[in-house]
Enzyme design. Sequence first.
Site, PDB file in Angstrom:
ATOM      1  N   ARG A 212       1.080  -1.132  -0.050  1.00  0.00           N
ATOM      2  CA  ARG A 212       0.583  -0.251   0.423  1.00  0.00           C
ATOM      3  C   ARG A 212       1.262   1.095  -0.088  1.00  0.00           C
ATOM      4  O   ARG A 212       0.328   2.330   0.684  1.00  0.00           O
ATOM      5  CB  ARG A 212      -0.946  -0.227   1.041  1.00  0.00           C
ATOM      6  CG  ARG A 212      -1.864  -0.877   1.280  1.00  0.00           C
ATOM      7  CD  ARG A 212      -3.075  -0.956   1.920  1.00  0.00           C
ATOM      8  NE  ARG A 212      -3.657  -2.249   2.027  1.00  0.00           N
ATOM      9  CZ  ARG A 212      -4.084  -3.345   3.280  1.00  0.00           C
ATOM     10  NH1 ARG A 212      -2.935  -2.698   3.570  1.00  0.00           N
ATOM     11  NH2 ARG A 212      -4.108  -4.266   3.010  1.00  0.00           N
TER      12      ARG A 212
ATOM     13  N   LYS B 144       2.634  12.242 -10.588  1.00  0.00           N
ATOM     14  CA  LYS B 144       2.002  11.163 -10.866  1.00  0.00           C
ATOM     15  C   LYS B 144       2.886   9.851 -11.107  1.00  0.00           C
ATOM     16  O   LYS B 144       4.230  10.029 -11.827  1.00  0.00           O
ATOM     17  CB  LYS B 144       1.371  12.004 -12.002  1.00  0.00           C
ATOM     18  CG  LYS B 144       0.290  12.782 -11.885  1.00  0.00           C
ATOM     19  CD  LYS B 144       0.091  13.398 -13.452  1.00  0.00           C
ATOM     20  CE  LYS B 144      -0.966  14.360 -12.803  1.00  0.00           C
ATOM     21  NZ  LYS B 144      -1.308  14.756 -14.858  1.00  0.00           N
TER      22      LYS B 144
ATOM     23  N   GLU C 156       8.859  20.658 -23.446  1.00  0.00           N
ATOM     24  CA  GLU C 156       8.209  20.976 -22.256  1.00  0.00           C
ATOM     25  C   GLU C 156       9.464  21.605 -21.427  1.00  0.00           C
ATOM     26  O   GLU C 156       8.417  22.900 -20.709  1.00  0.00           O
ATOM     27  CB  GLU C 156       8.563  19.397 -21.587  1.00  0.00           C
ATOM     28  CG  GLU C 156       7.729  18.279 -21.752  1.00  0.00           C
ATOM     29  CD  GLU C 156       6.601  18.442 -21.487  1.00  0.00           C
ATOM     30  OE1 GLU C 156       5.455  19.013 -21.329  1.00  0.00           O
ATOM     31  OE2 GLU C 156       5.731  17.467 -22.156  1.00  0.00           O
TER      32      GLU C 156
ATOM     33  N   LYS D 182       6.442  24.060 -12.125  1.00  0.00           N
ATOM     34  CA  LYS D 182       5.548  22.656 -12.221  1.00  0.00           C
ATOM     35  C   LYS D 182       5.160  22.714 -10.528  1.00  0.00           C
ATOM     36  O   LYS D 182       4.402  22.094 -10.121  1.00  0.00           O
ATOM     37  CB  LYS D 182       6.804  21.683 -12.244  1.00  0.00           C
ATOM     38  CG  LYS D 182       5.597  20.375 -12.145  1.00  0.00           C
ATOM     39  CD  LYS D 182       5.880  19.149 -13.353  1.00  0.00           C
ATOM     40  CE  LYS D 182       4.380  17.792 -12.936  1.00  0.00           C
ATOM     41  NZ  LYS D 182       4.841  17.205 -13.906  1.00  0.00           N
TER      42      LYS D 182
ATOM     43  N   GLU E  46      -4.663  17.808  -9.651  1.00  0.00           N
ATOM     44  CA  GLU E  46      -5.599  18.358 -10.944  1.00  0.00           C
ATOM     45  C   GLU E  46      -6.769  19.018 -11.044  1.00  0.00           C
ATOM     46  O   GLU E  46      -7.458  18.349 -11.203  1.00  0.00           O
ATOM     47  CB  GLU E  46      -5.052  17.407 -12.334  1.00  0.00           C
ATOM     48  CG  GLU E  46      -4.987  18.848 -13.347  1.00  0.00           C
ATOM     49  CD  GLU E  46      -4.210  17.796 -14.393  1.00  0.00           C
ATOM     50  OE1 GLU E  46      -3.233  17.047 -14.672  1.00  0.00           O
ATOM     51  OE2 GLU E  46      -4.678  17.828 -15.877  1.00  0.00           O
TER      52      GLU E  46
ATOM     53  N   ARG F  40      -3.501  23.451 -12.100  1.00  0.00           N
ATOM     54  CA  ARG F  40      -2.774  21.853 -12.526  1.00  0.00           C
ATOM     55  C   ARG F  40      -2.923  21.650 -14.208  1.00  0.00           C
ATOM     56  O   ARG F  40      -1.883  21.389 -15.051  1.00  0.00           O
ATOM     57  CB  ARG F  40      -2.347  21.022 -12.222  1.00  0.00           C
ATOM     58  CG  ARG F  40      -1.389  19.848 -12.060  1.00  0.00           C
ATOM     59  CD  ARG F  40      -0.870  18.750 -11.092  1.00  0.00           C
ATOM     60  NE  ARG F  40      -0.041  17.478 -11.487  1.00  0.00           N
ATOM     61  CZ  ARG F  40       0.535  16.879 -11.364  1.00  0.00           C
ATOM     62  NH1 ARG F  40       0.573  16.125  -9.479  1.00  0.00           N
ATOM     63  NH2 ARG F  40       1.236  16.140 -11.747  1.00  0.00           N
TER      64      ARG F  40
ATOM     65  N   ASN G 150      -0.626  21.107 -18.781  1.00  0.00           N
ATOM     66  CA  ASN G 150      -1.335  20.901 -20.279  1.00  0.00           C
ATOM     67  C   ASN G 150      -1.297  21.616 -21.097  1.00  0.00           C
ATOM     68  O   ASN G 150      -1.893  21.551 -23.210  1.00  0.00           O
ATOM     69  CB  ASN G 150      -2.455  19.294 -20.375  1.00  0.00           C
ATOM     70  CG  ASN G 150      -3.142  18.290 -19.641  1.00  0.00           C
ATOM     71  OD1 ASN G 150      -1.952  17.702 -18.727  1.00  0.00           O
ATOM     72  ND2 ASN G 150      -3.199  18.488 -18.227  1.00  0.00           N
TER      73      ASN G 150
ATOM     74  N   HIS H 251      -1.064  19.711 -25.301  1.00  0.00           N
ATOM     75  CA  HIS H 251      -0.687  18.286 -24.870  1.00  0.00           C
ATOM     76  C   HIS H 251      -2.177  18.011 -25.442  1.00  0.00           C
ATOM     77  O   HIS H 251      -2.256  16.772 -25.678  1.00  0.00           O
ATOM     78  CB  HIS H 251      -0.901  17.241 -23.547  1.00  0.00           C
ATOM     79  CG  HIS H 251       0.576  18.548 -22.499  1.00  0.00           C
ATOM     80  ND1 HIS H 251       1.699  19.434 -23.344  1.00  0.00           N
ATOM     81  CD2 HIS H 251       1.191  16.821 -22.540  1.00  0.00           C
ATOM     82  CE1 HIS H 251       3.016  18.842 -22.154  1.00  0.00           C
ATOM     83  NE2 HIS H 251       2.522  18.046 -21.743  1.00  0.00           N
TER      84      HIS H 251
ATOM     85  N   HIS I 215      -1.510  14.775 -28.134  1.00  0.00           N
ATOM     86  CA  HIS I 215      -2.026  13.609 -27.718  1.00  0.00           C
ATOM     87  C   HIS I 215      -2.764  13.221 -28.716  1.00  0.00           C
ATOM     88  O   HIS I 215      -2.865  11.455 -28.933  1.00  0.00           O
ATOM     89  CB  HIS I 215      -3.339  13.323 -25.797  1.00  0.00           C
ATOM     90  CG  HIS I 215      -2.190  13.609 -24.676  1.00  0.00           C
ATOM     91  ND1 HIS I 215      -2.396  14.705 -23.769  1.00  0.00           N
ATOM     92  CD2 HIS I 215      -1.191  13.572 -24.012  1.00  0.00           C
ATOM     93  CE1 HIS I 215      -1.844  14.393 -22.495  1.00  0.00           C
ATOM     94  NE2 HIS I 215      -1.034  14.345 -23.119  1.00  0.00           N
TER      95      HIS I 215
ATOM     96  N   HIS J 211       6.574  12.269 -27.451  1.00  0.00           N
ATOM     97  CA  HIS J 211       5.690  12.264 -26.812  1.00  0.00           C
ATOM     98  C   HIS J 211       6.713  14.597 -27.023  1.00  0.00           C
ATOM     99  O   HIS J 211       5.619  15.442 -26.994  1.00  0.00           O
ATOM    100  CB  HIS J 211       5.905  12.712 -25.149  1.00  0.00           C
ATOM    101  CG  HIS J 211       5.115  13.555 -24.488  1.00  0.00           C
ATOM    102  ND1 HIS J 211       4.030  13.588 -24.708  1.00  0.00           N
ATOM    103  CD2 HIS J 211       5.372  14.510 -23.204  1.00  0.00           C
ATOM    104  CE1 HIS J 211       3.327  14.237 -23.574  1.00  0.00           C
ATOM    105  NE2 HIS J 211       4.291  15.393 -23.379  1.00  0.00           N
TER     106      HIS J 211
HETATM  107 ZN    ZN Z   1       4.067  16.313 -21.242  1.00  0.00          ZN
END
Ligand code: ZN
Length: 364
Positions: free
Chosen positions: A123, A145, A187, A229, A239, A243, A247, A250, A254, A271
């Site tokens: 856990r 994340k 980025e 960040k 988020e 936050r 993106n 993005h 994506h 990416h």
């Molecule tokens: Zn990214």
Amino acid sequence: MTPIHRIDVGGDMPYRIHVGPGLLDDGAALVAHVRGRHVLLASDGNVAPLYAARVIEALAAHSPVRVHTSNIAPGEASKTIDAFAALMHALADFGATRDACVFALGGGVVGDLAGFAAACWMRGIDCVQLPTTLLAMVDSSVGGKTAVDLPQGKNLVGAFHPPRAVFADTTTLRTLPDRELRAGMAEVVKYGAIMDAAFLDWLDANATALLERDDDALAAAIARSCAHKAAIVARDPREQGERALLNFGHTFAHAIEAEQGYAGGGGGLNHGEAVAVGMVLAARLSTALGLADAGHAMRLASLLQAFGLDTTLPSGLDPGALLARMRLDKKAAAGGLRFILWDGPGSARIVPEVPESAVLDVLQ
Ligand code: ZN
Ligand code: ADP
């Protein structure tokens, strides 16, 4: 001598990011985050032969800790439930207890996978991120994340699990392939675009030094990116609000990545490369909607080009198909296409219900 930069990330589980040359050899600093006797050093088949021994020797010089290594095959294709299960079995076979610590040595793939393993074993155990790509240093290793992919989509299974510490050793970037370095710069530019106009000017002035992998320039750029960040993540760890500004570019990126089937090293964009294209498309969409002036979008494109990044949509991608992908983006809210739009250097905003016709126009 390049100084070591330190950035503190606040919130419920605060931690420190260290940035600079030689950090992987600082056994005392690394060992300070190991509470028990077990370290699982997770890495990949490219990074482990280059850097794992340094970490193991640095640890051994300061503590009798037992280190078990587990390497995945390099690349996004390894970010699977199966690879996650293999790490669970490795921890079990190793006799890892609740005070064990996972060290994630590698790029974003290793960081996401090993971080998720740390989030789940008993856990949740400690994780120390040792990012070795520019992308991982400025983005994925910071913010907690963690995830693996499913055949149905990227990052569908994961957890928020902040690391105990992040050590970004800039000397590891000397062996990073050029293409990966340039992708990471996308980025970095993103932070300037959405939060820090002066950083954009600094990046413009320091592009050559950064591409030549000058330690001072890299450490300064990484530390400034991480500070931005960290500030956002501390205010909105899960988020639910700002936050999402991270993106920027993005939603387009994506969609491009998904349409190209995450080809990565093959024919498609990786990416960071997709983010470069996505940011310029988002900037042009902002211009079309009357938010930013056209000159800003052009200057953003030329800065990205200075880092060797292409800023035009790859040929052969169907605008309608890209739009359909954007409707499926898990970050798209119900009720319309949500975009991070640009006000110009240093400022962005979340805009819900952007008309699809405007989006199609910039894709044509
Ligand atoms: Zn990214
Ligand atoms: P990212 O950090 O961009 O998400 P990956 O974790 O897939 O991506 O890393 C990109 C590629 O670079 C992988 O093939 C990885 O093995 C390799 N790599 C990572 N760090 C280094 C490094 N410091 N030197 C050489 N190759 C590296």
